[in-house]
Design a protein around this motif. Structure first.
Motif, PDB file in Angstrom:
ATOM      1  N   ILE A 131      -6.949   2.663  -9.295  1.00 38.56           N
ATOM      2  CA  ILE A 131      -5.710   2.605  -8.547  1.00 38.56           C
ATOM      3  C   ILE A 131      -4.915   1.406  -9.063  1.00 38.56           C
ATOM      4  O   ILE A 131      -5.482   0.329  -9.294  1.00 38.56           O
ATOM      5  CB  ILE A 131      -5.957   2.520  -7.019  1.00 38.56           C
ATOM      6  CG1 ILE A 131      -4.643   2.625  -6.264  1.00 38.56           C
ATOM      7  CG2 ILE A 131      -6.727   1.270  -6.656  1.00 38.56           C
ATOM      8  CD1 ILE A 131      -4.812   2.861  -4.785  1.00 38.56           C
ATOM      9  N   ASP A 132      -3.622   1.607  -9.267  1.00 39.38           N
ATOM     10  CA  ASP A 132      -2.742   0.549  -9.761  1.00 39.38           C
ATOM     11  C   ASP A 132      -1.972  -0.027  -8.570  1.00 39.38           C
ATOM     12  O   ASP A 132      -1.162   0.661  -7.961  1.00 39.38           O
ATOM     13  CB  ASP A 132      -1.770   1.121 -10.793  1.00 39.38           C
ATOM     14  CG  ASP A 132      -0.818   0.079 -11.359  1.00 39.38           C
ATOM     15  OD1 ASP A 132      -0.872  -1.103 -10.945  1.00 39.38           O
ATOM     16  OD2 ASP A 132       0.004   0.454 -12.220  1.00 39.38           O
ATOM     17  N   LEU A 133      -2.235  -1.284  -8.256  1.00 42.86           N
ATOM     18  CA  LEU A 133      -1.582  -1.961  -7.129  1.00 42.86           C
ATOM     19  C   LEU A 133      -0.546  -2.983  -7.600  1.00 42.86           C
ATOM     20  O   LEU A 133      -0.040  -3.757  -6.796  1.00 42.86           O
ATOM     21  CB  LEU A 133      -2.639  -2.675  -6.276  1.00 42.86           C
ATOM     22  CG  LEU A 133      -3.754  -1.789  -5.727  1.00 42.86           C
ATOM     23  CD1 LEU A 133      -4.855  -2.650  -5.117  1.00 42.86           C
ATOM     24  CD2 LEU A 133      -3.199  -0.815  -4.716  1.00 42.86           C
ATOM     25  N   SER A 134      -0.208  -2.963  -8.870  1.00 42.26           N
ATOM     26  CA  SER A 134       0.660  -3.996  -9.432  1.00 42.26           C
ATOM     27  C   SER A 134       2.105  -3.930  -8.941  1.00 42.26           C
ATOM     28  O   SER A 134       2.850  -4.892  -9.092  1.00 42.26           O
ATOM     29  CB  SER A 134       0.630  -3.939 -10.963  1.00 42.26           C
ATOM     30  OG  SER A 134       1.162  -2.706 -11.424  1.00 42.26           O
ATOM     31  N   HIS A 135       2.521  -2.830  -8.328  1.00 42.63           N
ATOM     32  CA  HIS A 135       3.890  -2.692  -7.836  1.00 42.63           C
ATOM     33  C   HIS A 135       3.968  -2.821  -6.319  1.00 42.63           C
ATOM     34  O   HIS A 135       4.961  -2.420  -5.711  1.00 42.63           O
ATOM     35  CB  HIS A 135       4.468  -1.338  -8.256  1.00 42.63           C
ATOM     36  CG  HIS A 135       4.500  -1.154  -9.738  1.00 42.63           C
ATOM     37  ND1 HIS A 135       5.468  -1.713 -10.542  1.00 42.63           N
ATOM     38  CD2 HIS A 135       3.643  -0.509 -10.578  1.00 42.63           C
ATOM     39  CE1 HIS A 135       5.231  -1.399 -11.793  1.00 42.63           C
ATOM     40  NE2 HIS A 135       4.125  -0.670 -11.843  1.00 42.63           N
ATOM     41  N   ASN A 136       2.933  -3.381  -5.718  1.00 37.03           N
ATOM     42  CA  ASN A 136       2.848  -3.478  -4.262  1.00 37.03           C
ATOM     43  C   ASN A 136       2.603  -4.925  -3.829  1.00 37.03           C
ATOM     44  O   ASN A 136       1.573  -5.244  -3.230  1.00 37.03           O
ATOM     45  CB  ASN A 136       1.729  -2.562  -3.737  1.00 37.03           C
ATOM     46  CG  ASN A 136       1.818  -1.178  -4.331  1.00 37.03           C
ATOM     47  OD1 ASN A 136       1.033  -0.829  -5.206  1.00 37.03           O
ATOM     48  ND2 ASN A 136       2.788  -0.396  -3.901  1.00 37.03           N
ATOM     49  N   PRO A 137       3.570  -5.817  -4.075  1.00 39.74           N
ATOM     50  CA  PRO A 137       3.361  -7.238  -3.803  1.00 39.74           C
ATOM     51  C   PRO A 137       3.260  -7.583  -2.313  1.00 39.74           C
ATOM     52  O   PRO A 137       2.775  -8.660  -1.967  1.00 39.74           O
ATOM     53  CB  PRO A 137       4.591  -7.906  -4.431  1.00 39.74           C
ATOM     54  CG  PRO A 137       5.647  -6.845  -4.370  1.00 39.74           C
ATOM     55  CD  PRO A 137       4.915  -5.554  -4.603  1.00 39.74           C
ATOM     56  N   ARG A 138       3.684  -6.692  -1.431  1.00 43.73           N
ATOM     57  CA  ARG A 138       3.649  -6.978   0.010  1.00 43.73           C
ATOM     58  C   ARG A 138       2.393  -6.433   0.688  1.00 43.73           C
ATOM     59  O   ARG A 138       2.254  -6.517   1.900  1.00 43.73           O
ATOM     60  CB  ARG A 138       4.903  -6.426   0.667  1.00 43.73           C
ATOM     61  CG  ARG A 138       6.152  -7.163   0.156  1.00 43.73           C
ATOM     62  CD  ARG A 138       7.450  -6.539   0.533  1.00 43.73           C
ATOM     63  NE  ARG A 138       7.658  -6.475   1.961  1.00 43.73           N
ATOM     64  CZ  ARG A 138       8.679  -5.860   2.538  1.00 43.73           C
ATOM     65  NH1 ARG A 138       9.597  -5.285   1.792  1.00 43.73           N
ATOM     66  NH2 ARG A 138       8.803  -5.828   3.841  1.00 43.73           N
ATOM     67  N   LEU A 139       1.471  -5.895  -0.103  1.00 48.25           N
ATOM     68  CA  LEU A 139       0.248  -5.316   0.441  1.00 48.25           C
ATOM     69  C   LEU A 139      -0.556  -6.378   1.196  1.00 48.25           C
ATOM     70  O   LEU A 139      -0.874  -7.440   0.651  1.00 48.25           O
ATOM     71  CB  LEU A 139      -0.593  -4.725  -0.699  1.00 48.25           C
ATOM     72  CG  LEU A 139      -1.718  -3.794  -0.303  1.00 48.25           C
ATOM     73  CD1 LEU A 139      -1.180  -2.541   0.396  1.00 48.25           C
ATOM     74  CD2 LEU A 139      -2.513  -3.393  -1.531  1.00 48.25           C
ATOM     75  N   LEU A 144     -10.535   0.847   0.873  1.00 46.78           N
ATOM     76  CA  LEU A 144     -10.943   1.837  -0.124  1.00 46.78           C
ATOM     77  C   LEU A 144     -12.430   2.127   0.009  1.00 46.78           C
ATOM     78  O   LEU A 144     -13.106   2.381  -0.980  1.00 46.78           O
ATOM     79  CB  LEU A 144     -10.641   1.320  -1.536  1.00 46.78           C
ATOM     80  CG  LEU A 144      -9.182   1.034  -1.870  1.00 46.78           C
ATOM     81  CD1 LEU A 144      -9.063   0.323  -3.213  1.00 46.78           C
ATOM     82  CD2 LEU A 144      -8.380   2.313  -1.876  1.00 46.78           C
ATOM     83  N   SER A 145     -12.942   2.108   1.220  1.00 48.83           N
ATOM     84  CA  SER A 145     -14.373   2.331   1.396  1.00 48.83           C
ATOM     85  C   SER A 145     -14.735   3.753   0.973  1.00 48.83           C
ATOM     86  O   SER A 145     -13.958   4.686   1.137  1.00 48.83           O
ATOM     87  CB  SER A 145     -14.796   2.069   2.842  1.00 48.83           C
ATOM     88  OG  SER A 145     -14.190   2.989   3.708  1.00 48.83           O
ATOM     89  N   GLN A 146     -15.908   3.879   0.380  1.00 50.79           N
ATOM     90  CA  GLN A 146     -16.422   5.143  -0.132  1.00 50.79           C
ATOM     91  C   GLN A 146     -15.455   5.782  -1.124  1.00 50.79           C
ATOM     92  O   GLN A 146     -15.257   6.988  -1.137  1.00 50.79           O
ATOM     93  CB  GLN A 146     -16.705   6.115   1.017  1.00 50.79           C
ATOM     94  CG  GLN A 146     -17.693   5.592   2.012  1.00 50.79           C
ATOM     95  CD  GLN A 146     -17.848   6.493   3.203  1.00 50.79           C
ATOM     96  OE1 GLN A 146     -17.359   7.604   3.240  1.00 50.79           O
ATOM     97  NE2 GLN A 146     -18.549   6.002   4.211  1.00 50.79           N
ATOM     98  N   SER A 147     -14.862   4.951  -1.973  1.00 54.11           N
ATOM     99  CA  SER A 147     -13.830   5.460  -2.883  1.00 54.11           C
ATOM    100  C   SER A 147     -14.315   5.696  -4.307  1.00 54.11           C
ATOM    101  O   SER A 147     -13.656   6.394  -5.057  1.00 54.11           O
ATOM    102  CB  SER A 147     -12.656   4.478  -2.931  1.00 54.11           C
ATOM    103  OG  SER A 147     -13.064   3.270  -3.546  1.00 54.11           O
ATOM    104  N   GLY A 148     -15.393   5.100  -4.706  1.00 54.95           N
ATOM    105  CA  GLY A 148     -15.865   5.267  -6.064  1.00 54.95           C
ATOM    106  C   GLY A 148     -15.211   4.327  -7.062  1.00 54.95           C
ATOM    107  O   GLY A 148     -15.524   4.362  -8.249  1.00 54.95           O
ATOM    108  N   ILE A 149     -14.313   3.480  -6.610  1.00 51.91           N
ATOM    109  CA  ILE A 149     -13.648   2.535  -7.518  1.00 51.91           C
ATOM    110  C   ILE A 149     -14.599   1.377  -7.800  1.00 51.91           C
ATOM    111  O   ILE A 149     -15.126   0.756  -6.882  1.00 51.91           O
ATOM    112  CB  ILE A 149     -12.331   2.024  -6.902  1.00 51.91           C
ATOM    113  CG1 ILE A 149     -11.333   3.181  -6.813  1.00 51.91           C
ATOM    114  CG2 ILE A 149     -11.756   0.869  -7.708  1.00 51.91           C
ATOM    115  CD1 ILE A 149     -10.027   2.831  -6.147  1.00 51.91           C
ATOM    116  N   SER A 150     -14.812   1.095  -9.085  1.00 52.30           N
ATOM    117  CA  SER A 150     -15.743   0.028  -9.446  1.00 52.30           C
ATOM    118  C   SER A 150     -15.025  -1.271  -9.828  1.00 52.30           C
ATOM    119  O   SER A 150     -15.626  -2.338  -9.779  1.00 52.30           O
ATOM    120  CB  SER A 150     -16.652   0.478 -10.590  1.00 52.30           C
ATOM    121  OG  SER A 150     -15.872   0.844 -11.712  1.00 52.30           O
TER     122      SER A 150
END
Length: 168
Positions: A131-139, A144-150
């Motif tokens: 997942i690319d979060l680089s355009h979400n500076p206000r996050l 992302l639990s149980q998402s498979g992202i390592s």
């Protein structure tokens, strides 16, 4: 004169509100683009911040979506829902999307680069590879639990205060 100005603004909004075949160019680029597993065609729902949005459920046609009551895990929520009709779903809104949530759906990709005002993202039980979060500076909160992202890069999210990647 103020009534006419306000009426003109309301009429423009009402046109988009009532027109079932709205031209996507009026709404600009999709705020969120999602890809689903090949061949998955089922009812799907998501939670999001605007009260009204337009969704291309994968067949190239815009549909106006209103929040409906959805019963999920013993609770009733207000959510957007529809039937997936293709592999790519596009969500449009004239308003900023500040939160987005969906659970246990067959998503393979999510593009939130057109959501710079996004403050909360919950994608639990969704098997994404990245997942690319680089355009979400206000996050502020990310689940992302149980998402498979390592691997996860949050260097562009200086406001991030809550992060849950458990069971991933």
């Amino acid at each position: 004169a103020p009534v006419l100005t306000s009426a003109a603004a309301v009429c423009g909004g009402l046109w988009a509100y009532f027109n079932p075949d709205i031209n996507p160019s009026i709404l600009g680029e999709p705020k969120i683009t999602l890809s689903v597993n090949d061949g998955y065609r089922d009812d799907w729902y998501f939670f999001s911040s605007p009260d009204v949005c337009w969704v291309d459920w994968g067949n190239g046609k815009m549909e106006r979506c209103d929040k409906d009551e959805v019963f999920y895990q013993g609770e009733t929520y207000l959510a957007f829902s529809g039937k997936i009709k293709g592999d790519n779903i596009r969500i449009y809104s004239r308003e900023d999307i500040t939160f987005f949530q969906c659970f246990e759906e067959p998503l393979t990709l999510i593009d939130i680069s057109n959501c710079p005002a996004l403050e909360s993202l919950r994608l639990e039980g969704i098997m994404l590879k990245e997942i690319d979060l680089s355009h979400n500076p206000r996050l502020i909160s990310l689940y992302l639990s149980q998402s498979g992202i390592s691997e996860l890069d949050v260097t562009h999210n200086p406001e991030l205060k809550e992060l849950d990647c458990s069971w991933s």
